[in-house]
Design a protein around this motif. Structure first.
Motif, short mmCIF file in Angstrom:
data_model
loop_
_atom_site.label_atom_id
_atom_site.label_comp_id
_atom_site.label_asym_id
_atom_site.label_seq_id
_atom_site.Cartn_x
_atom_site.Cartn_y
_atom_site.Cartn_z
N LEU A 82 10.50 0.76 1.80
CA LEU A 82 10.70 1.91 0.93
C LEU A 82 9.38 2.41 0.35
O LEU A 82 9.15 3.63 0.28
CB LEU A 82 11.68 1.57 -0.20
CG LEU A 82 13.13 1.35 0.24
CD1 LEU A 82 13.97 0.82 -0.91
CD2 LEU A 82 13.73 2.62 0.80
N LEU A 83 8.51 1.50 -0.02
CA LEU A 83 7.20 1.90 -0.54
C LEU A 83 6.35 2.57 0.53
O LEU A 83 5.65 3.56 0.26
CB LEU A 83 6.46 0.69 -1.12
CG LEU A 83 6.98 0.18 -2.47
CD1 LEU A 83 6.31 -1.14 -2.83
CD2 LEU A 83 6.75 1.22 -3.56
N VAL A 84 6.42 2.07 1.75
CA VAL A 84 5.68 2.70 2.84
C VAL A 84 6.22 4.11 3.10
O VAL A 84 5.46 5.06 3.27
CB VAL A 84 5.73 1.84 4.13
CG1 VAL A 84 5.27 2.61 5.34
CG2 VAL A 84 4.90 0.59 3.94
N GLY A 85 7.54 4.25 3.10
CA GLY A 85 8.15 5.56 3.29
C GLY A 85 7.74 6.53 2.20
O GLY A 85 7.40 7.69 2.46
N LEU B 270 10.96 -7.21 2.36
CA LEU B 270 10.77 -6.30 3.48
C LEU B 270 11.39 -4.93 3.20
O LEU B 270 10.79 -3.90 3.53
CB LEU B 270 11.37 -6.88 4.76
CG LEU B 270 10.65 -8.10 5.34
CD1 LEU B 270 11.45 -8.67 6.51
CD2 LEU B 270 9.24 -7.75 5.77
N VAL B 271 12.56 -4.91 2.58
CA VAL B 271 13.20 -3.64 2.23
C VAL B 271 12.36 -2.89 1.22
O VAL B 271 12.10 -1.68 1.35
CB VAL B 271 14.64 -3.87 1.72
CG1 VAL B 271 15.23 -2.61 1.11
CG2 VAL B 271 15.53 -4.37 2.85
N ALA B 272 11.89 -3.60 0.18
CA ALA B 272 11.05 -2.95 -0.83
C ALA B 272 9.76 -2.42 -0.21
O ALA B 272 9.33 -1.29 -0.50
CB ALA B 272 10.73 -3.95 -1.96
N ALA B 273 9.15 -3.20 0.66
CA ALA B 273 7.92 -2.77 1.32
C ALA B 273 8.17 -1.54 2.19
O ALA B 273 7.38 -0.59 2.19
CB ALA B 273 7.34 -3.90 2.17
N ARG C 45 5.86 -13.34 13.56
CA ARG C 45 6.14 -14.23 12.43
C ARG C 45 6.16 -13.40 11.16
O ARG C 45 5.16 -12.77 10.81
CB ARG C 45 5.06 -15.30 12.30
CG ARG C 45 5.14 -16.33 13.37
CD ARG C 45 4.12 -17.44 13.12
NE ARG C 45 3.51 -17.72 14.42
CZ ARG C 45 2.23 -17.86 14.63
NH1 ARG C 45 1.39 -17.77 13.66
NH2 ARG C 45 1.78 -18.10 15.84
N ILE C 46 7.29 -13.39 10.50
CA ILE C 46 7.43 -12.65 9.25
C ILE C 46 7.77 -13.66 8.17
O ILE C 46 8.81 -14.30 8.22
CB ILE C 46 8.52 -11.56 9.36
CG1 ILE C 46 8.16 -10.59 10.49
CG2 ILE C 46 8.68 -10.84 8.04
CD1 ILE C 46 9.23 -9.60 10.82
N GLY C 47 6.88 -13.80 7.21
CA GLY C 47 7.07 -14.79 6.16
C GLY C 47 7.71 -14.24 4.89
O GLY C 47 7.93 -14.98 3.95
N ALA C 48 8.03 -12.97 4.89
CA ALA C 48 8.61 -12.36 3.69
C ALA C 48 10.13 -12.40 3.75
O ALA C 48 10.73 -12.44 4.82
CB ALA C 48 8.13 -10.92 3.55
N SER C 49 10.75 -12.34 2.58
CA SER C 49 12.21 -12.30 2.50
C SER C 49 12.71 -10.90 2.83
O SER C 49 11.96 -9.92 2.80
CB SER C 49 12.64 -12.69 1.08
OG SER C 49 12.21 -11.69 0.16
N TRP C 50 14.03 -10.80 3.11
CA TRP C 50 14.62 -9.49 3.39
C TRP C 50 14.46 -8.52 2.23
O TRP C 50 14.10 -7.36 2.46
CB TRP C 50 16.09 -9.65 3.79
CG TRP C 50 16.23 -9.99 5.24
CD1 TRP C 50 16.55 -11.21 5.77
CD2 TRP C 50 16.02 -9.13 6.35
NE1 TRP C 50 16.55 -11.16 7.14
CE2 TRP C 50 16.23 -9.88 7.53
CE3 TRP C 50 15.67 -7.79 6.48
CZ2 TRP C 50 16.11 -9.34 8.79
CZ3 TRP C 50 15.54 -7.26 7.75
CH2 TRP C 50 15.76 -8.03 8.88
N PRO C 51 14.69 -8.94 0.98
CA PRO C 51 14.48 -7.99 -0.13
C PRO C 51 13.03 -7.49 -0.21
O PRO C 51 12.79 -6.31 -0.48
CB PRO C 51 14.86 -8.78 -1.38
CG PRO C 51 15.80 -9.83 -0.89
CD PRO C 51 15.32 -10.17 0.49
#
Length: 139
Positions: free
Chosen positions: A87-90, A82-85, A74-80
């Motif tokens: 990139l921050l993890v990377g 998730l992309v931002a997260a 279950r992923i409750g976050a939006s695609w933008p």
């Protein structure tokens, strides 16, 4: 009462795979380092890196074969978000010279001072983030 068994089995498999990689190849099972080494210009040792990553990706399919259904996610976050997260993890893995698997699983087991500092830092950041998100301070 048996709800902890899948987590226990997963943790044991992660530990066993990290130990096997260290014993067989002398390499640390840090996913960002494994993937980064594969994407590098001089990937002479690509075979074991590809095998390791294929094994990671094959995990859900193996779960499906044994359990009869796909793992629930279950992923409750939006695609933008998730992309931002992502990139921050990377960025964080490059800044911290490794990821949670490298520092948290392998580094702590080797008593690495750098890994203790890294784990303390990303755990503190995670705790603060969850607190702010759940208690409305970020709203």
């Amino acid at each position: 009462m048996n709800a902890f068994l899948p987590a226990l089995a997963g943790g044991a498999l992660i530990g066993a795979s990290a130990a096997l990689l260290l014993l067989a190849n002398g390499r640390i099972a840090g996913i960002s380092g494994i993937l980064g080494g594969l994407l590098g210009t001089a990937a002479r040792d690509g075979a074991w890196r590809i095998a390791f990553l294929v094994g990671l990706l094959a995990g859900p399919a193996l779960f499906r074969l044994t359990a009869g259904h796909w793992p629930e996610a279950r992923i409750g976050a939006s695609w933008p978000m998730l992309v931002a997260a992502g990139l921050l993890v990377g960025f964080g893995t490059r800044l911290g010279s490794g990821c949670t698997s490298g520092h948290g699983v392998c580094g702590l087991a080797r008593l690495s001072p750098r890994s203790f500092a890294a784990v303390a830092t990303f755990m503190a950041a995670a705790i603060v983030t969850v607190f702010l998100v759940r208690h409305g301070a970020a709203r």
